[in-house]
Design an enzyme around this catalytic site. Sequence first.
Site, mmCIF file in Angstrom:
data_model
loop_
_atom_site.group_PDB
_atom_site.id
_atom_site.type_symbol
_atom_site.label_atom_id
_atom_site.label_comp_id
_atom_site.label_asym_id
_atom_site.label_seq_id
_atom_site.Cartn_x
_atom_site.Cartn_y
_atom_site.Cartn_z
ATOM 1 N N ASP A 99 0.790 -1.231 0.000
ATOM 2 C CA ASP A 99 0.000 0.000 0.000
ATOM 3 C C ASP A 99 0.818 1.275 0.000
ATOM 4 O O ASP A 99 0.350 2.326 0.432
ATOM 5 C CB ASP A 99 -0.909 -0.007 1.228
ATOM 6 C CG ASP A 99 -0.123 -0.216 2.524
ATOM 7 O OD1 ASP A 99 1.106 0.016 2.512
ATOM 8 O OD2 ASP A 99 -0.733 -0.605 3.520
ATOM 9 N N GLU A 121 -0.103 -9.123 -1.199
ATOM 10 C CA GLU A 121 -0.746 -8.568 -0.003
ATOM 11 C C GLU A 121 -1.964 -7.720 -0.407
ATOM 12 O O GLU A 121 -2.166 -6.598 0.043
ATOM 13 C CB GLU A 121 0.228 -7.746 0.852
ATOM 14 C CG GLU A 121 -0.203 -7.581 2.297
ATOM 15 C CD GLU A 121 0.712 -6.659 3.100
ATOM 16 O OE1 GLU A 121 0.607 -5.419 2.991
ATOM 17 O OE2 GLU A 121 1.546 -7.201 3.849
ATOM 18 N N ARG A 211 2.033 8.444 9.162
ATOM 19 C CA ARG A 211 1.717 9.860 8.914
ATOM 20 C C ARG A 211 0.633 10.397 9.848
ATOM 21 O O ARG A 211 0.701 11.523 10.310
ATOM 22 C CB ARG A 211 1.235 10.029 7.466
ATOM 23 C CG ARG A 211 2.337 10.332 6.497
ATOM 24 C CD ARG A 211 1.775 10.547 5.102
ATOM 25 N NE ARG A 211 2.730 11.221 4.251
ATOM 26 C CZ ARG A 211 3.855 10.688 3.799
ATOM 27 N NH1 ARG A 211 4.182 9.461 4.142
ATOM 28 N NH2 ARG A 211 4.660 11.379 3.026
HETATM 29 C C1 UD1 Z 1 6.579 5.031 3.735
HETATM 30 C C2 UD1 Z 1 5.207 4.627 3.208
HETATM 31 C C3 UD1 Z 1 4.418 3.919 4.301
HETATM 32 C C4 UD1 Z 1 5.216 2.768 4.873
HETATM 33 C C5 UD1 Z 1 6.562 3.262 5.344
HETATM 34 C C6 UD1 Z 1 7.398 2.122 5.828
HETATM 35 C C7 UD1 Z 1 4.058 6.028 1.554
HETATM 36 C C8 UD1 Z 1 3.270 7.253 1.329
HETATM 37 N N1 UD1 Z 1 4.448 5.823 2.823
HETATM 38 O O1 UD1 Z 1 6.397 6.019 4.744
HETATM 39 O O2 UD1 Z 1 3.206 3.409 3.751
HETATM 40 O O3 UD1 Z 1 4.507 2.202 5.956
HETATM 41 O O4 UD1 Z 1 7.243 3.897 4.249
HETATM 42 O O5 UD1 Z 1 8.521 2.569 6.538
HETATM 43 O O6 UD1 Z 1 4.335 5.291 0.636
HETATM 44 N N2 UD1 Z 1 14.031 8.550 4.880
HETATM 45 C C9 UD1 Z 1 15.413 8.502 4.896
HETATM 46 N N3 UD1 Z 1 16.016 7.304 4.593
HETATM 47 C C10 UD1 Z 1 15.317 6.175 4.292
HETATM 48 C C11 UD1 Z 1 13.898 6.234 4.307
HETATM 49 C C12 UD1 Z 1 13.279 7.432 4.591
HETATM 50 O O7 UD1 Z 1 16.087 9.479 5.145
HETATM 51 O O8 UD1 Z 1 15.929 5.128 4.007
HETATM 52 C C13 UD1 Z 1 13.362 9.856 5.193
HETATM 53 C C14 UD1 Z 1 13.471 10.835 4.005
HETATM 54 O O9 UD1 Z 1 13.604 12.129 4.509
HETATM 55 C C15 UD1 Z 1 12.108 10.656 3.326
HETATM 56 C C16 UD1 Z 1 11.224 10.477 4.539
HETATM 57 O O10 UD1 Z 1 11.971 9.639 5.425
HETATM 58 O O11 UD1 Z 1 11.747 11.751 2.532
HETATM 59 C C17 UD1 Z 1 9.876 9.901 4.287
HETATM 60 O O12 UD1 Z 1 9.898 8.735 3.478
HETATM 61 P P1 UD1 Z 1 8.519 8.262 2.767
HETATM 62 O O13 UD1 Z 1 8.759 6.968 2.072
HETATM 63 O O14 UD1 Z 1 7.928 9.359 1.988
HETATM 64 O O15 UD1 Z 1 7.537 8.061 3.997
HETATM 65 P P2 UD1 Z 1 7.552 7.013 5.178
HETATM 66 O O16 UD1 Z 1 7.027 7.717 6.370
HETATM 67 O O17 UD1 Z 1 8.867 6.335 5.235
#
Ligand code: UD1
Length: 370
Positions: A99, A121, A211
């Site tokens: 998702d 899933e 979120r």
């Molecule tokens: C994302 C998914 C969520 C999932 C989660 C698992 C979406 C909208 N959200 O949320 O469904 O449950 O991943 O963890 O698809 N970042 C890093 N390094 C990393 C990963 C993330 O620095 O390896 C930071 C970055 O600033 C990035 C931010 O986290 O921009 C958010 O990452 P994002 O994938 O947009 O959202 P998640 O909250 O991780």
Amino acid sequence: MSKVKVLTIFGTRPEAIKMAPLVKEIEKNSDTLESVVCVTAQHRQILDQVLELFEIKPDYDLDIMKDNQNLWSLTSDVLLKTKEVIEEVKPDVVLVHGDTTTSMAAALSAFYAKVPVGHVEAGLRTFDKYYPFPEEINRVFTDAVCTYYFAPTDKSCDNLKASLANPENIYKTGNTVIDALLYTVENHKEEVEGLTLNPNLKTILLTSHRRENFGEPIREICKAVLELVERNQDIEVVYPVHPNPNVRQPVYELLDGKERIHLIKPLEYAQFCSLMKKAHIIMTDSGGVQEEAPSLGKPVLVLRDTTERPEAVDYGTVKLVGANKEKIISTVEKLLSDEAEYKKMSESVNPYGDGLASKRIVEVLKSIKK
Ligand code: UD1
Ligand code: UDP
């Protein structure tokens, strides 16, 4: 007969963990299936940890992650960049997982290219479009454009049958997360680097990243943790903090340097599995952890008001406590003081799979007519 070409697309840590056993199983069947792997790298560091553990070398790495990224740019990056990959690879089927924005936008991309999509899933639902946000709509949307549905449980199959215009090609496979968990626990017995736990204390493992918990809810969770360690001298809390800045900022502000609270970096999966096994209680808003912990016999308090994974709640090993400070404190303290309650919640149950989900999915892929 030519091979069925399978393009697997994923981008975040949980998708990688849950797709890894499937990629391995597709590769084992190289006489009939051709495997091509594309990572969007919606996550970077915590995706790479998983690729390394499972020794997966992607054929395409779109490297899209930006610091504190937003849903609009993420969606358009995945859509545009996977278009090029799909046009070059010309797969017979595209596989996506779960998702996330990667899953939804990659499924849409394949649909636009008129390539059939398999959803691993499939069928999870809360039936509330804002909880979890944006995941509930990502799942509904992905299911709407897919051709093959690999649903983990009876409930997820029923959700698909009730919601799809043409409820065909729905397969109950179990969740590949259990394949990943069993493989990892059996083959990698890794200790957590740089973490010394006190054997006389009970460990509470905490993860949080959703979120809808950003802002006040995550602060409430932190305040509950602070009060819990103050009131209960026999516990310590370990929190591998998600790299999202919306999580790190309040968590470090409120919990850094506090006695019996260990804030640590996100753990490599095998180390995280060891920590789950050691934990007395797990508190989480993660989807994957809700599925893994019950099969390890660990009570789980879910820091959300709803869940798309009701099976373990029905078994009694998972409880929804929301981000409500008083409820978190009273539920943890009940588990610490009431042996019968702890025993009830720590029964080992496995509603999400038996470790053979990837094999079942591969059998379906092998039967696809080119
Ligand atoms: C994302 C998914 C969520 C999932 C989660 C698992 C979406 C909208 N959200 O949320 O469904 O449950 O991943 O963890 O698809 N970042 C890093 N390094 C990393 C990963 C993330 O620095 O390896 C930071 C970055 O600033 C990035 C931010 O986290 O921009 C958010 O990452 P994002 O994938 O947009 O959202 P998640 O909250 O991780
Ligand atoms: N996980 C991990 N290291 C950590 C925290 C979690 O390997 O430090 C694993 C966990 O076992 C589960 C997955 O990551 O398999 C869950 O990922 P996350 O909570 O980020 O996403 P969700 O499951 O909520 O989509």
